[in-house]
Write an enzyme that holds these catalytic residues in place. Structure first.
Site, PDB file in Angstrom:
ATOM      1  N   GLY A  11      16.303   7.102  41.384  1.00 16.60           N
ATOM      2  CA  GLY A  11      14.888   7.299  41.707  1.00 16.60           C
ATOM      3  C   GLY A  11      14.135   7.920  40.551  1.00 16.60           C
ATOM      4  O   GLY A  11      14.628   8.824  39.893  1.00 16.60           O
ATOM      5  N   ARG A  72      19.037   0.659  40.509  1.00 16.54           N
ATOM      6  CA  ARG A  72      20.341   1.031  41.052  1.00 16.54           C
ATOM      7  C   ARG A  72      21.287  -0.150  40.868  1.00 16.54           C
ATOM      8  O   ARG A  72      20.860  -1.305  40.923  1.00 16.54           O
ATOM      9  CB  ARG A  72      20.212   1.410  42.530  1.00 16.54           C
ATOM     10  CG  ARG A  72      19.213   2.548  42.755  1.00 16.54           C
ATOM     11  CD  ARG A  72      19.200   2.992  44.199  1.00 16.54           C
ATOM     12  NE  ARG A  72      18.079   3.871  44.490  1.00 16.54           N
ATOM     13  CZ  ARG A  72      18.033   5.170  44.229  1.00 16.54           C
ATOM     14  NH1 ARG A  72      19.068   5.746  43.649  1.00 16.54           N
ATOM     15  NH2 ARG A  72      16.980   5.893  44.524  1.00 16.54           N
ATOM     16  N   ASP A 103      22.182  12.476  41.251  1.00 18.89           N
ATOM     17  CA  ASP A 103      23.606  12.485  41.552  1.00 18.89           C
ATOM     18  C   ASP A 103      24.294  11.169  41.187  1.00 18.89           C
ATOM     19  O   ASP A 103      25.343  11.159  40.543  1.00 18.89           O
ATOM     20  CB  ASP A 103      23.796  12.782  43.043  1.00 18.89           C
ATOM     21  CG  ASP A 103      25.255  12.833  43.447  1.00 18.89           C
ATOM     22  OD1 ASP A 103      25.911  13.834  43.117  1.00 18.89           O
ATOM     23  OD2 ASP A 103      25.732  11.880  44.081  1.00 18.89           O
ATOM     24  N   THR A 125      15.377  14.474  39.131  1.00 23.68           N
ATOM     25  CA  THR A 125      15.224  14.059  40.522  1.00 23.68           C
ATOM     26  C   THR A 125      14.292  15.032  41.228  1.00 23.68           C
ATOM     27  O   THR A 125      14.383  16.246  41.011  1.00 23.68           O
ATOM     28  CB  THR A 125      16.564  14.015  41.271  1.00 23.68           C
ATOM     29  OG1 THR A 125      16.332  13.860  42.671  1.00 23.68           O
ATOM     30  CG2 THR A 125      17.380  15.280  41.046  1.00 23.68           C
ATOM     31  N   ASP A 127      14.468  15.797  44.235  1.00 21.07           N
ATOM     32  CA  ASP A 127      15.187  16.444  45.338  1.00 21.07           C
ATOM     33  C   ASP A 127      15.716  17.832  44.991  1.00 21.07           C
ATOM     34  O   ASP A 127      16.054  18.609  45.887  1.00 21.07           O
ATOM     35  CB  ASP A 127      16.356  15.569  45.789  1.00 21.07           C
ATOM     36  CG  ASP A 127      15.897  14.194  46.255  1.00 21.07           C
ATOM     37  OD1 ASP A 127      14.765  14.080  46.744  1.00 21.07           O
ATOM     38  OD2 ASP A 127      16.677  13.231  46.113  1.00 21.07           O
ATOM     39  N   ASP A 129      18.568  18.672  43.856  1.00 18.71           N
ATOM     40  CA  ASP A 129      19.880  18.801  44.500  1.00 18.71           C
ATOM     41  C   ASP A 129      21.062  18.652  43.546  1.00 18.71           C
ATOM     42  O   ASP A 129      22.164  18.309  43.969  1.00 18.71           O
ATOM     43  CB  ASP A 129      20.011  17.765  45.624  1.00 18.71           C
ATOM     44  CG  ASP A 129      19.909  16.330  45.127  1.00 18.71           C
ATOM     45  OD1 ASP A 129      19.557  16.124  43.946  1.00 18.71           O
ATOM     46  OD2 ASP A 129      20.183  15.409  45.918  1.00 18.71           O
ATOM     47  N   ARG A 171      16.338  13.755  50.508  1.00 18.27           N
ATOM     48  CA  ARG A 171      17.682  13.268  50.893  1.00 18.27           C
ATOM     49  C   ARG A 171      18.362  14.298  51.794  1.00 18.27           C
ATOM     50  O   ARG A 171      17.863  14.621  52.847  1.00 18.27           O
ATOM     51  CB  ARG A 171      18.524  12.959  49.664  1.00 18.27           C
ATOM     52  CG  ARG A 171      18.066  11.757  48.867  1.00 18.27           C
ATOM     53  CD  ARG A 171      19.172  11.204  48.001  1.00 18.27           C
ATOM     54  NE  ARG A 171      19.804  12.225  47.184  1.00 18.27           N
ATOM     55  CZ  ARG A 171      20.943  12.031  46.533  1.00 18.27           C
ATOM     56  NH1 ARG A 171      21.555  10.872  46.598  1.00 18.27           N
ATOM     57  NH2 ARG A 171      21.467  12.989  45.795  1.00 18.27           N
TER      58      ARG A 171
END
Length: 319
Positions: A11, A72, A103, A125, A127, A129, A171
């Site tokens: 992303g 992707r 990730d 990202t 996120d 994360d 996510r």
């Protein structure tokens, strides 16, 4: 190192262009040729690789997304796909690769590293994360986008005396929901890292209504439940007039904040330094405003942790 490559994968995130710029200009400053991989790992396997010059990254620091594009790739998850990528890198004489992404991107870099090709991961990202860094590139920009939306939604919620459910990205991480909910004064924040009690939420909303509160904002992380499903559950517990807003991909776009531009510049430049030092298989991050690097394979074995003290504070302030 005479030639290095840079790619963005997964992303997109605001600040990726700033990171690419840093990689290119830091490399050229040290007399290293820099090549851009177009279209992530899918483009790598196809040999879509172009040499980047100083002018190639001019006027991109303020742009969201990634000018190298992203994609992707299921094929790259296979050994055969990874070998295709390595063959293309060798074909262009590239000695090391900087991978900017989340990730999944790190897993690709880990796979290349395990097969003997030096890679350095840069966390990109929204996120937030990625283990090993307090902040990822794009998180701050996405956070401010969400806060701006919540501020606008609150005006409407107040005018019509409604409860609004705002679903945000992330996510399986609750960072966007937590930080945006706290900064936006949300009455309730739902995160994947903690379960929620619908009866308790309903009782708190009713209690607020009884003391004269006419509207409420509830922030829901996508990894918990959909905003529409939660609104349905809430309707079964209360009779409040409820509306749902799913912010979606608007959170991934826009010009990066100053914080993200500086973070991306520092991390991108450090990634190049590590390759120059002969340190492949690393990932860069930021801890206590200091640059850090760590083994990318070990990093993927760790879990991202949310600041639960911040979550507790949000609950205390939303009474």
């Amino acid at each position: 190192m005479k030639r290095i490559g840079v790619l963005t994968s997964g992303g997109d995130a605001p600040g990726m262009n700033a990171a690419i710029r840093a990689v290119v200009r830091k490399g050229i400053f040290h007399d290293i040729e820099v090549y851009g991989v177009i279209g992530g790992y899918a483009g790598l396997m196809k040999g879509k690789i172009e040499k980047l010059e100083l002018g190639s990254v001019g006027d991109i620091i303020h742009r969201g997304g990634t000018f190298l594009y992203s994609a992707r790739s299921e094929e790259f998850k296979t050994k055969e796909g990874q070998q295709k990528g390595i063959e293309q890198l060798k074909k262009f004489g590239i000695d090391g690769l900087v991978v900017i992404g989340g990730d999944g991107s790190y897993r690709g870099a880990k796979a290349l590293t395990e097969q003997g090709f030096p890679c350095v991961g840069v966390p990109g990202t929204i996120d937030n994360d990625i283990p090993g860094t307090e902040f990822t590139i794009g998180f701050d920009t996405a956070l401010n986008t969400v806060i701006d939306a919540i501020d606008k939604i609150r005006d409407t919620a107040s005018s019509h005396e409604r409860t609004f459910v705002v679903e945000v990205m992330g996510r399986n991480a609750g960072d966007i929901a937590l930080w945006a909910g706290l900064a936006g004064g949300a009455e309730t924040i739902l995160i994947p890292e903690d379960h929620y009690d619908m009866t308790d939420i309903a009782n708190r909303l009713k209690k607020g209504h009884e003391r004269g509160k006419k509207h409420s904002i509830i922030v829901v992380a996508e990894g918990v439940v959909s905003g529409y499903e939660f609104a349905k559950q809430l309707k079964e517990e209360t009779d409040f007039d409820t509306r749902v807003t799913v912010l979606g991909h608007v959170q991934r776009g826009g010009s990066p904040t100053a914080f993200d531009r500086v973070l991306a510049s520092r991390l991108g430049a450090r990634a190049v330094e590590l390759l120059i030092e002969g340190k492949g298989g690393r990932a860069v991050g930021m801890e206590k405003n200091q640059l850090v690097d760590y083994d990318i394979i070990e990093a993927l074995g760790k879990e991202h942790t949310l600041d639960m003290n911040l979550y507790k504070l949000s609950q205390e302030l939303s009474i």
